[in-house]
Design a protein around this motif. Structure first.
Motif, PDB file in Angstrom:
ATOM      1  N   LEU A 151       0.859  -1.184   0.000  1.00 49.31           N
ATOM      2  CA  LEU A 151       0.000   0.000   0.000  1.00 49.31           C
ATOM      3  C   LEU A 151       0.895   1.233   0.000  1.00 49.31           C
ATOM      4  O   LEU A 151       1.667   1.451   0.936  1.00 49.31           O
ATOM      5  CB  LEU A 151      -0.906   0.004   1.226  1.00 49.31           C
ATOM      6  CG  LEU A 151      -1.757   1.259   1.431  1.00 49.31           C
ATOM      7  CD1 LEU A 151      -2.737   1.449   0.280  1.00 49.31           C
ATOM      8  CD2 LEU A 151      -2.501   1.188   2.760  1.00 49.31           C
ATOM      9  N   ILE A 152       0.781   2.034  -1.051  1.00 49.72           N
ATOM     10  CA  ILE A 152       1.599   3.238  -1.202  1.00 49.72           C
ATOM     11  C   ILE A 152       0.702   4.456  -1.040  1.00 49.72           C
ATOM     12  O   ILE A 152      -0.308   4.585  -1.726  1.00 49.72           O
ATOM     13  CB  ILE A 152       2.295   3.256  -2.580  1.00 49.72           C
ATOM     14  CG1 ILE A 152       3.224   2.042  -2.705  1.00 49.72           C
ATOM     15  CG2 ILE A 152       3.068   4.553  -2.776  1.00 49.72           C
ATOM     16  CD1 ILE A 152       3.769   1.826  -4.108  1.00 49.72           C
ATOM     17  N   THR A 171       2.880   7.101   6.528  1.00 49.04           N
ATOM     18  CA  THR A 171       3.565   6.143   7.399  1.00 49.04           C
ATOM     19  C   THR A 171       2.716   4.935   7.752  1.00 49.04           C
ATOM     20  O   THR A 171       3.150   4.081   8.519  1.00 49.04           O
ATOM     21  CB  THR A 171       4.003   6.830   8.710  1.00 49.04           C
ATOM     22  OG1 THR A 171       2.839   7.249   9.452  1.00 49.04           O
ATOM     23  CG2 THR A 171       4.881   8.038   8.430  1.00 49.04           C
ATOM     24  N   ALA A 172       1.513   4.836   7.211  1.00 49.23           N
ATOM     25  CA  ALA A 172       0.603   3.754   7.593  1.00 49.23           C
ATOM     26  C   ALA A 172       0.711   2.540   6.682  1.00 49.23           C
ATOM     27  O   ALA A 172       0.260   1.453   7.051  1.00 49.23           O
ATOM     28  CB  ALA A 172      -0.843   4.254   7.603  1.00 49.23           C
ATOM     29  N   GLY A 173       1.298   2.702   5.496  1.00 50.20           N
ATOM     30  CA  GLY A 173       1.383   1.611   4.547  1.00 50.20           C
ATOM     31  C   GLY A 173       2.812   1.166   4.307  1.00 50.20           C
ATOM     32  O   GLY A 173       3.703   1.352   5.147  1.00 50.20           O
ATOM     33  N   TYR A 174       3.032   0.588   3.155  1.00 53.32           N
ATOM     34  CA  TYR A 174       4.357   0.105   2.762  1.00 53.32           C
ATOM     35  C   TYR A 174       5.320   1.268   2.544  1.00 53.32           C
ATOM     36  O   TYR A 174       6.492   1.218   2.936  1.00 53.32           O
ATOM     37  CB  TYR A 174       4.209  -0.729   1.483  1.00 53.32           C
ATOM     38  CG  TYR A 174       5.495  -1.143   0.828  1.00 53.32           C
ATOM     39  CD1 TYR A 174       6.244  -2.193   1.335  1.00 53.32           C
ATOM     40  CD2 TYR A 174       5.949  -0.495  -0.323  1.00 53.32           C
ATOM     41  CE1 TYR A 174       7.427  -2.590   0.721  1.00 53.32           C
ATOM     42  CE2 TYR A 174       7.123  -0.884  -0.945  1.00 53.32           C
ATOM     43  CZ  TYR A 174       7.872  -1.925  -0.426  1.00 53.32           C
ATOM     44  OH  TYR A 174       9.032  -2.310  -1.027  1.00 53.32           O
ATOM     45  N   ALA A 175       4.826   2.352   1.918  1.00 51.37           N
ATOM     46  CA  ALA A 175       5.662   3.527   1.657  1.00 51.37           C
ATOM     47  C   ALA A 175       4.767   4.741   1.464  1.00 51.37           C
ATOM     48  O   ALA A 175       3.574   4.611   1.150  1.00 51.37           O
ATOM     49  CB  ALA A 175       6.528   3.311   0.407  1.00 51.37           C
ATOM     50  N   ASP A 198      10.140  -0.149   6.054  1.00 54.16           N
ATOM     51  CA  ASP A 198      10.650  -1.435   5.590  1.00 54.16           C
ATOM     52  C   ASP A 198      12.138  -1.302   5.251  1.00 54.16           C
ATOM     53  O   ASP A 198      12.505  -0.607   4.300  1.00 54.16           O
ATOM     54  CB  ASP A 198       9.837  -1.881   4.365  1.00 54.16           C
ATOM     55  CG  ASP A 198      10.153  -3.303   3.935  1.00 54.16           C
ATOM     56  OD1 ASP A 198      11.342  -3.602   3.718  1.00 54.16           O
ATOM     57  OD2 ASP A 198       9.213  -4.104   3.783  1.00 54.16           O
ATOM     58  N   ASP A 199      13.005  -1.968   6.019  1.00 51.54           N
ATOM     59  CA  ASP A 199      14.444  -1.839   5.817  1.00 51.54           C
ATOM     60  C   ASP A 199      14.874  -2.308   4.426  1.00 51.54           C
ATOM     61  O   ASP A 199      15.702  -1.664   3.770  1.00 51.54           O
ATOM     62  CB  ASP A 199      15.205  -2.648   6.872  1.00 51.54           C
ATOM     63  CG  ASP A 199      14.995  -2.130   8.283  1.00 51.54           C
ATOM     64  OD1 ASP A 199      14.554  -0.965   8.433  1.00 51.54           O
ATOM     65  OD2 ASP A 199      15.276  -2.881   9.241  1.00 51.54           O
ATOM     66  N   GLU A 200      14.325  -3.418   3.968  1.00 56.19           N
ATOM     67  CA  GLU A 200      14.699  -3.948   2.666  1.00 56.19           C
ATOM     68  C   GLU A 200      14.224  -3.035   1.541  1.00 56.19           C
ATOM     69  O   GLU A 200      14.947  -2.813   0.563  1.00 56.19           O
ATOM     70  CB  GLU A 200      14.108  -5.352   2.479  1.00 56.19           C
ATOM     71  CG  GLU A 200      14.448  -6.011   1.147  1.00 56.19           C
ATOM     72  CD  GLU A 200      15.939  -6.235   0.942  1.00 56.19           C
ATOM     73  OE1 GLU A 200      16.377  -6.251  -0.228  1.00 56.19           O
ATOM     74  OE2 GLU A 200      16.661  -6.393   1.944  1.00 56.19           O
ATOM     75  N   ALA A 201      13.023  -2.489   1.688  1.00 58.30           N
ATOM     76  CA  ALA A 201      12.517  -1.560   0.671  1.00 58.30           C
ATOM     77  C   ALA A 201      13.408  -0.332   0.581  1.00 58.30           C
ATOM     78  O   ALA A 201      13.758   0.120  -0.520  1.00 58.30           O
ATOM     79  CB  ALA A 201      11.080  -1.152   1.003  1.00 58.30           C
ATOM     80  N   TRP A 202      13.784   0.225   1.728  1.00 55.05           N
ATOM     81  CA  TRP A 202      14.641   1.410   1.728  1.00 55.05           C
ATOM     82  C   TRP A 202      15.982   1.106   1.092  1.00 55.05           C
ATOM     83  O   TRP A 202      16.510   1.905   0.298  1.00 55.05           O
ATOM     84  CB  TRP A 202      14.848   1.917   3.159  1.00 55.05           C
ATOM     85  CG  TRP A 202      15.762   3.102   3.217  1.00 55.05           C
ATOM     86  CD1 TRP A 202      15.445   4.398   2.931  1.00 55.05           C
ATOM     87  CD2 TRP A 202      17.150   3.093   3.556  1.00 55.05           C
ATOM     88  NE1 TRP A 202      16.565   5.211   3.075  1.00 55.05           N
ATOM     89  CE2 TRP A 202      17.610   4.432   3.462  1.00 55.05           C
ATOM     90  CE3 TRP A 202      18.039   2.092   3.932  1.00 55.05           C
ATOM     91  CZ2 TRP A 202      18.929   4.780   3.730  1.00 55.05           C
ATOM     92  CZ3 TRP A 202      19.363   2.442   4.204  1.00 55.05           C
ATOM     93  CH2 TRP A 202      19.790   3.763   4.102  1.00 55.05           C
TER      94      TRP A 202
END
Length: 392
Positions: A151-152, A171-175, A198-202
């Motif tokens: 959810l973006i 800040t409520a979703g994935y990005a 999300d550390d991996e997403a960043w």
């Protein structure tokens, strides 16, 4: 002399009116340092300082500064590691950049009709939706669907808005993605941010935004052995400096919007053919959203306000089902990419072919509020709007 000239107002009055040479300590610091590329310095770059401040202010684990919000949307989508042709459910009422970001990633936009608040109607989403973009338009906090893994939140027009539980939008979703375009809450002319917990997403977004490698500050250019292809979305130090200056005025600006919204609401005429679309406590009160009984009345109000020099706009430009990129499946690729990966038939979810939404947009008019004005001038501006609307 028109009202906007008498009161010193500008057509787009938000963060731009807080720009001042006397308040540019960060920009002076960058110029004195004589390094405008963020990874050229071994000390904390201005871009890194901005990201640290944004993360703290919004309550996000990570923030990444880029050139614009479209790039931020692309980074958020790419970091989900999609396959070509995957569907992305997007609002039918939003700026075309959302559809452009989806298509430029090789994905297929599916338009989802609006609810009564003109936000994406989450009840129309299929139960297996994996990628959804929800836009918080005109400073209004949109309701979010549950159970969507990617959810973006598109917060281009709503920096500073909060959900009922106090969390910042984005800040409520994935990005979450934000814009610093000239007509946004804060501005650096152009500029964007993406935030995520999300550390991996960043990590993926940080690599992709600088040619596929995670740079080591002060050791540019160096490459990671596991580098993949990417693009150049790296912001510059001078743009980050202006954004830092703007963030210092965010609370002041939000308070000014709240104050003028309260004033304006007490001054609006009591007409049975005019409804003020409601705003919640957490909305950023960038404008009054007025819904008229008919399009003819709306158009008459537009003409009357414009004649008096009072800024206003309509929302028809945001109706994506009528945009040629979507209606004509336009592409610059010879094979029609990525539309050649789309299924046959309409890529839209609506109960009535967008008729209700089209009618709402046809009757809606927005009048921006001016947070930078002293309260006596805000009262004068609100009274001027009332006089014009009473005469329509």
């Amino acid at each position: 002399m028109t009202l906007d000239k008498r009161l010193g107002q500008r057509f787009l009055p938000y963060g731009a009116n807080y720009l001042a040479w006397s308040d540019m300590a960060e920009l002076k610091e960058v110029i004195d340092h004589q390094v405008l590329f963020r990874y050229q310095t071994e000390t904390e770059s201005m871009a890194s300082r901005l990201e640290r401040q944004v993360s703290g202010r919004l309550g996000a684990a990570h923030a990444l500064a880029v050139h614009n919000c479209t790039e931020a949307l692309r980074l958020a989508l790419i970091s989900t590691r999609p396959s070509i042709g995957d569907p992305v459910y997007i609002p039918a009422v939003t700026f075309v950049a959302v559809a452009g970001a989806v298509l430029s990633c090789g994905l297929i936009p599916v338009l989802v009709d609006a609810d009564d608040s003109l936000s994406l109607d989450r009840t129309l989403l299929p139960s297996d939706a994996r990628r959804v973009v929800v836009a918080h338009m005109e400073g209004a906090v949109a309701a979010l669907p549950e159970g969507v893994p990617y959810l973006i939140e598109d917060c281009a027009q709503s920096l500073g808005a909060r959900f009922a539980d106090g969390r910042s939008v984005g800040t409520a979703g994935y990005a979450g993605t934000f814009s610093f375009h000239h007509n946004k809450v804060l501005t650096s002319g152009e500029g964007g941010l993406v935030v995520t917990d999300d550390d991996e997403a960043w990590s993926t977004m940080r690599r992709y935004h600088d040619h596929g490698s995670a740079r080591v500050p002060g050791h540019y250019p160096t490459w990671n052995q596991d580098a993949h292809y990417g693009e150049n979305f790296v912001t510059s130090e001078q743009v980050a400096a202006v954004q830092c200056q703007q963030f210092r005025h965010l609370d002041e600006l939000l308070a000014g919007l709240e104050r003028m919204y309260t004033v304006a609401m007490t001054e609006l005429p009591n007409r049975p053919d005019l409804e003020v679309r409601p705003r919640t406590k957490g909305d950023v009160k960038v404008s009054l959203r007025l819904c008229w009984e008919s399009r003819e009345l709306r158009d008459a109000a537009v003409a009357a306000l414009t004649a008096e020099g009072i800024a206003n706009w309509t929302l028809g430009k945001y109706l994506l089902p009528e945009h040629p990129v979507l209606t004509g499946r336009r592409s610059l690729y010879a094979d029609g990419f990525p539309w050649n990966h789309a299924p046959e038939g309409p890529l839209a979810l609506s109960r009535d072919g967008f008729a209700r939404t089209r009618d709402l947009l046809d009757r809606t008019l927005c009048v921006p509020l001016s947070p930078e004005l002293p309260e006596p001038e805000q009262v004068l501006a609100a009274k001027a709007v009332r006089r014009v609307l009473e005469a329509v």
